[in-house]
Scaffold this motif. Structure first.
Motif, PDB file in Angstrom:
ATOM      1  N   PHE A  66       0.813  -1.211   0.000  1.00 33.52           N
ATOM      2  CA  PHE A  66       0.000   0.000   0.000  1.00 33.52           C
ATOM      3  C   PHE A  66       0.849   1.265   0.000  1.00 33.52           C
ATOM      4  O   PHE A  66       0.642   2.171  -0.817  1.00 33.52           O
ATOM      5  CB  PHE A  66      -0.969   0.010   1.190  1.00 33.52           C
ATOM      6  CG  PHE A  66      -1.870   1.197   1.181  1.00 33.52           C
ATOM      7  CD1 PHE A  66      -2.965   1.243   0.340  1.00 33.52           C
ATOM      8  CD2 PHE A  66      -1.584   2.300   1.979  1.00 33.52           C
ATOM      9  CE1 PHE A  66      -3.783   2.354   0.310  1.00 33.52           C
ATOM     10  CE2 PHE A  66      -2.399   3.413   1.951  1.00 33.52           C
ATOM     11  CZ  PHE A  66      -3.499   3.441   1.114  1.00 33.52           C
ATOM     12  N   GLU A  67       1.805   1.345   0.901  1.00 34.47           N
ATOM     13  CA  GLU A  67       2.633   2.556   1.005  1.00 34.47           C
ATOM     14  C   GLU A  67       3.466   2.762  -0.257  1.00 34.47           C
ATOM     15  O   GLU A  67       3.620   3.882  -0.737  1.00 34.47           O
ATOM     16  CB  GLU A  67       3.529   2.481   2.242  1.00 34.47           C
ATOM     17  CG  GLU A  67       4.329   3.725   2.507  1.00 34.47           C
ATOM     18  CD  GLU A  67       3.476   4.954   2.861  1.00 34.47           C
ATOM     19  OE1 GLU A  67       4.025   6.066   2.820  1.00 34.47           O
ATOM     20  OE2 GLU A  67       2.273   4.810   3.153  1.00 34.47           O
ATOM     21  N   TYR A  68       3.992   1.695  -0.801  1.00 32.87           N
ATOM     22  CA  TYR A  68       4.793   1.758  -2.022  1.00 32.87           C
ATOM     23  C   TYR A  68       3.966   2.341  -3.174  1.00 32.87           C
ATOM     24  O   TYR A  68       4.432   3.224  -3.900  1.00 32.87           O
ATOM     25  CB  TYR A  68       5.280   0.345  -2.341  1.00 32.87           C
ATOM     26  CG  TYR A  68       6.162   0.211  -3.539  1.00 32.87           C
ATOM     27  CD1 TYR A  68       7.462   0.689  -3.539  1.00 32.87           C
ATOM     28  CD2 TYR A  68       5.701  -0.432  -4.685  1.00 32.87           C
ATOM     29  CE1 TYR A  68       8.286   0.545  -4.646  1.00 32.87           C
ATOM     30  CE2 TYR A  68       6.518  -0.576  -5.794  1.00 32.87           C
ATOM     31  CZ  TYR A  68       7.809  -0.090  -5.762  1.00 32.87           C
ATOM     32  OH  TYR A  68       8.608  -0.232  -6.857  1.00 32.87           O
ATOM     33  N   VAL A  69       2.743   1.881  -3.314  1.00 36.71           N
ATOM     34  CA  VAL A  69       1.855   2.369  -4.380  1.00 36.71           C
ATOM     35  C   VAL A  69       1.422   3.800  -4.088  1.00 36.71           C
ATOM     36  O   VAL A  69       1.408   4.652  -4.982  1.00 36.71           O
ATOM     37  CB  VAL A  69       0.636   1.429  -4.540  1.00 36.71           C
ATOM     38  CG1 VAL A  69      -0.377   2.006  -5.508  1.00 36.71           C
ATOM     39  CG2 VAL A  69       1.088   0.050  -4.989  1.00 36.71           C
ATOM     40  N   ARG A  70       1.092   4.095  -2.831  1.00 37.40           N
ATOM     41  CA  ARG A  70       0.661   5.448  -2.446  1.00 37.40           C
ATOM     42  C   ARG A  70       1.752   6.475  -2.767  1.00 37.40           C
ATOM     43  O   ARG A  70       1.475   7.533  -3.331  1.00 37.40           O
ATOM     44  CB  ARG A  70       0.310   5.499  -0.959  1.00 37.40           C
ATOM     45  CG  ARG A  70      -0.334   6.814  -0.542  1.00 37.40           C
ATOM     46  CD  ARG A  70      -0.349   7.003   0.959  1.00 37.40           C
ATOM     47  NE  ARG A  70       0.975   7.148   1.545  1.00 37.40           N
ATOM     48  CZ  ARG A  70       1.748   8.237   1.441  1.00 37.40           C
ATOM     49  NH1 ARG A  70       1.355   9.276   0.733  1.00 37.40           N
ATOM     50  NH2 ARG A  70       2.940   8.282   2.010  1.00 37.40           N
ATOM     51  N   VAL A  71       2.993   6.142  -2.435  1.00 42.24           N
ATOM     52  CA  VAL A  71       4.103   7.060  -2.700  1.00 42.24           C
ATOM     53  C   VAL A  71       4.280   7.268  -4.201  1.00 42.24           C
ATOM     54  O   VAL A  71       4.517   8.393  -4.662  1.00 42.24           O
ATOM     55  CB  VAL A  71       5.404   6.547  -2.038  1.00 42.24           C
ATOM     56  CG1 VAL A  71       6.620   7.301  -2.552  1.00 42.24           C
ATOM     57  CG2 VAL A  71       5.301   6.643  -0.529  1.00 42.24           C
ATOM     58  N   SER A  72       4.141   6.211  -4.970  1.00 43.22           N
ATOM     59  CA  SER A  72       4.271   6.324  -6.421  1.00 43.22           C
ATOM     60  C   SER A  72       3.264   7.324  -6.981  1.00 43.22           C
ATOM     61  O   SER A  72       3.608   8.144  -7.844  1.00 43.22           O
ATOM     62  CB  SER A  72       4.092   4.956  -7.067  1.00 43.22           C
ATOM     63  OG  SER A  72       4.224   5.043  -8.466  1.00 43.22           O
ATOM     64  N   TRP A  73       2.032   7.254  -6.490  1.00 42.78           N
ATOM     65  CA  TRP A  73       1.010   8.203  -6.935  1.00 42.78           C
ATOM     66  C   TRP A  73       1.295   9.609  -6.404  1.00 42.78           C
ATOM     67  O   TRP A  73       1.155  10.595  -7.128  1.00 42.78           O
ATOM     68  CB  TRP A  73      -0.381   7.761  -6.491  1.00 42.78           C
ATOM     69  CG  TRP A  73      -0.944   6.675  -7.348  1.00 42.78           C
ATOM     70  CD1 TRP A  73      -1.000   5.349  -7.060  1.00 42.78           C
ATOM     71  CD2 TRP A  73      -1.531   6.825  -8.645  1.00 42.78           C
ATOM     72  NE1 TRP A  73      -1.578   4.659  -8.095  1.00 42.78           N
ATOM     73  CE2 TRP A  73      -1.925   5.535  -9.076  1.00 42.78           C
ATOM     74  CE3 TRP A  73      -1.759   7.909  -9.481  1.00 42.78           C
ATOM     75  CZ2 TRP A  73      -2.520   5.320 -10.307  1.00 42.78           C
ATOM     76  CZ3 TRP A  73      -2.372   7.693 -10.707  1.00 42.78           C
ATOM     77  CH2 TRP A  73      -2.733   6.401 -11.111  1.00 42.78           C
ATOM     78  N   SER A  74       1.706   9.721  -5.147  1.00 40.64           N
ATOM     79  CA  SER A  74       1.867  11.047  -4.539  1.00 40.64           C
ATOM     80  C   SER A  74       3.035  11.827  -5.150  1.00 40.64           C
ATOM     81  O   SER A  74       2.969  13.053  -5.251  1.00 40.64           O
ATOM     82  CB  SER A  74       2.033  10.939  -3.021  1.00 40.64           C
ATOM     83  OG  SER A  74       3.265  10.344  -2.697  1.00 40.64           O
TER      84      SER A  74
ATOM     85  N   PRO B 257       2.621   4.658 -11.908  1.00 37.79           N
ATOM     86  CA  PRO B 257       1.826   4.391 -10.699  1.00 37.79           C
ATOM     87  C   PRO B 257       0.645   3.450 -10.967  1.00 37.79           C
ATOM     88  O   PRO B 257       0.287   2.632 -10.114  1.00 37.79           O
ATOM     89  CB  PRO B 257       1.332   5.780 -10.279  1.00 37.79           C
ATOM     90  CG  PRO B 257       2.307   6.726 -10.866  1.00 37.79           C
ATOM     91  CD  PRO B 257       2.752   6.098 -12.149  1.00 37.79           C
TER      92      PRO B 257
ATOM     93  N   SER C 220       0.017  -0.055  -9.138  1.00 37.48           N
ATOM     94  CA  SER C 220      -1.252  -0.311  -8.442  1.00 37.48           C
ATOM     95  C   SER C 220      -1.710  -1.755  -8.598  1.00 37.48           C
ATOM     96  O   SER C 220      -2.526  -2.237  -7.812  1.00 37.48           O
ATOM     97  CB  SER C 220      -2.342   0.641  -8.949  1.00 37.48           C
ATOM     98  OG  SER C 220      -2.007   1.964  -8.609  1.00 37.48           O
TER      99      SER C 220
END
Length: 185
Positions: free
Chosen positions: A115-123, A140, A144
């Motif tokens: 989750f955090e890995y994907v969230r950071v990619s988007w952010s 991203p 996902s």
């Protein structure tokens, strides 16, 4: 299995089938892209970075998208030296335990850790590190999949567990029916 449960299981199985078909088409697309890369590189001395990166991501996606489908089709790796000689009830118990002890915890672990890995990619609006590589929304979006796949496998695990419980109940019901009918004789 009740009508609602069987519809739920059927919906999960259709979803897994759809992901399997997507993986199959993606495999064809990956082969075509690889062919184009080779022709461009060796016939025209042209390199297309984004296309090369997309093949790598398609390769990863094929395996991830195929996971739930493979589980649904019972084509995953299984050491079935003992499993194949078991009766239906014993197989149902093994299937149910496998889902509860392995699939559920592993999928939840992957979800939490990804989750955090994907969230950071988007952010950070991640793009490829290579010039001419994959642009912002693509990378991203591809990352996902790391969240989609555990959900798909977890859903297929739920389908397997419900089917195993149904087999166990059916077996118990047939034993009860036989016992009841033999006691009346």
């Amino acid at each position: 299995m009740s009508g609602g449960q069987s519809r739920f299981v059927a919906a999960i199985d259709r979803f897994s089938l759809a992901t399997g078909r997507a993986a199959a088409w993606l495999t064809l697309l990956m082969v075509i892209a690889t062919f184009v890369i080779v022709v461009l590189r060796y016939a025209f001395d042209v390199g297309v970075v984004w296309l090369q990166e997309s093949v790598t991501w398609m390769h990863a996606a094929v395996f991830m998208l195929g996971a739930a489908y493979t589980l649904q089709r019972d084509d995953h790796v299984r050491v079935d030296v003992f499993y194949r000689s078991m009766d239906e009830r014993q197989q149902a118990v093994v299937d149910l335990c496998g889902v509860l002890l392995f699939i559920v915890p592993l999928c939840l672990f992957f979800l939490v850790e990804s989750f955090e890995y994907v969230r950071v990619s988007w952010s950070i609006q991640e793009v490829s590190r290579d010039a001419g590589g994959l642009p912002y929304p693509i990378l991203p979006l591809l990352k996902s999949m790391m969240l989609l796949i555990p959900v798909a496998v977890l859903l297929q695990g739920v389908s397997m567990a419900l089917s195993a419980v149904t087999r166990l109940r059916r077996r118990r019901a047939s034993i009860s029916t036989r016992c009841f009918s033999s006691s009346r004789s």
